[in-house]
Write a protein that holds these residues in place. Sequence first.
Motif, PDB file in Angstrom:
ATOM      1  N   ARG A 509       0.828  -1.207   0.000  1.00  0.00           N
ATOM      2  CA  ARG A 509       0.000   0.000   0.000  1.00  0.00           C
ATOM      3  C   ARG A 509       0.866   1.263   0.000  1.00  0.00           C
ATOM      4  N   GLN A 513       1.163   4.116  -3.028  1.00  0.00           N
ATOM      5  CA  GLN A 513       0.929   5.534  -2.761  1.00  0.00           C
ATOM      6  C   GLN A 513       2.158   6.388  -3.063  1.00  0.00           C
ATOM      7  N   SER A 514       3.344   5.780  -2.980  1.00  0.00           N
ATOM      8  CA  SER A 514       4.588   6.531  -3.155  1.00  0.00           C
ATOM      9  C   SER A 514       5.103   6.528  -4.579  1.00  0.00           C
ATOM     10  N   THR A 520      -2.482   8.586  -7.866  1.00  0.00           N
ATOM     11  CA  THR A 520      -2.827   7.859  -6.647  1.00  0.00           C
ATOM     12  C   THR A 520      -4.131   7.102  -6.798  1.00  0.00           C
ATOM     13  N   LEU A 524      -4.465   3.086  -6.338  1.00  0.00           N
ATOM     14  CA  LEU A 524      -5.305   2.494  -5.305  1.00  0.00           C
ATOM     15  C   LEU A 524      -6.378   1.602  -5.902  1.00  0.00           C
TER      16      LEU A 524
END
Length: 536
Positions: A509, A513-514, A520, A524
């Motif tokens: 996760r 996100q990074s 993003t 996701l």
Amino acid sequence: MILDLAKTGNTSCEADVLVIGAGTVGLIIATHLSKKGLNVVVLESGGLRQDAEEHPLNQVVYRNARYAGAAHGRFRCLGGTSTRWGGAMIPFLPVDMARDGWPISYGEVAGYLPEVERLFGLWPGPYEVEGILSPDSRAAPDHIARLAKWPAFSNRNVANLLSSEIRSETGPTIWLNATATTFNVEDGRLREVVAESPENTSIRVHAKEIVIAAGAIEATRLLLLLDVQNGGGICAPDDQLGRFFYDHLSVMIAHLEVSDRKKFNRTAGFRFEKGGVMRNLRFELSETSKLRREIPPCFAHVAFQDRPGSGFDALRMFFRSVQQRRLPEIAMFRTLATSIPWLAQAIWWRFVEKRLLYPAEAELQVHMVIEQVPRAENRITLSETRRDRYGVPLAEIDWSVGDADVANLARATDALQKTWGQSRLADISRFVRRPDGEAGAELTKGGGIYHPGGSTRMGRAPSEAVVDKDLRLFGLPNVSVAATSVLPRGGGANPTMMLIMLGLRCADRIAVQSSPNSSTLAQLSGFGRNFAVIEK
């Protein structure tokens, strides 16, 4: 790359991800994220090894019963607890997580099971085993037989397992002797963590994401410290941090009078598989047992009480030396030399029968391990009177075993005794039950078995938990907690495998996100699709 803060001057650095704790799950998360191209820094409070069984920074204050897992079973060094742990790897049953308090389903983490097995050199395959409890499974509906998987001794220490990754120039930067002491929060995010060494040098780490993987008790203490240092407005208002602290409770409930030791050893002894992997038999409540509505999950296993200084004891110490990456003591070889007859038989059983030979003089016992009922009054707080060498308050533990736990033990023992009597094991062994009063009294003084949890438990809202289903702190979205303290219940199995799967899920996760390569939202969405596949 491994550096030692005690041997450098004051310094600072920036990272995509900061991991606090270079133990079992901390090293796995750090190397996992490094492989995905992220700049990862790890702060480890200890050094390369911890030779003593207790570490001075693990001192706590007891307000009630003495919790044994505070002083023992906790290690500050590269590899952490994995330098000593037994190694039993087994997932919870799905029904263990289908209860109140769990904000996540078994299917959302089970997809990481093959990855964990590959990492530790475990052969894939089922954990359930047929044909032991009864020829007719309907005759013993309350229990199932399962086999935990134990990695080879050389693979149990995660620092050994990941040696090439953690020493690589492209791997995480690991700072030893770096104890986190200060947390600076700005604009609703943890921006900086300061760590200090025994030589009074310090490092300031600025990171976008922080993962606290310092073990259940220390992770709780660090979050309590973070809260105090930042005005008490992050976790204190909901009064959930530190509460519902629990452990698995274990006690010997019976000894076995075995009529055929060879047959019993073939049936219930430790099994060996390829690559030095071991399997041990246990009995858990089945997913369909009506008892699951009346008592918590539990499991029973056969253990043996051997005399100190035996050949088996020396052999066990030899392999623990391998796990700890240190030279065996000469005395071990002397003891083995005097135990040649038993050793020859043990070698034959190991390679021909593929079983661990129980010492002939050892007493065979049945131990029950039961989930402790979570209670809000069992909690961890910060001491108001005692501090460690860095001026940080010690953890203060208010913990005890309740009347409900003793009653649950008696019910669990009743059920297992009935199952044993209906099983094939009854043909070769007699289950001689220990008096309930005696077993219950010992349970209240046992101090747990080093499976602490609950004090930073996951949940659906800050009014009932500390972290969300993705292990993010409700009060600080860039802080994640990867310790057994996030497990809201203890389940009917050892917690390590579940924690590692949750840790890998957390790492994925964070990596999603990074990532700078896509939005993003799109990342996701893909993350969610992965778990949708797992659920099918």
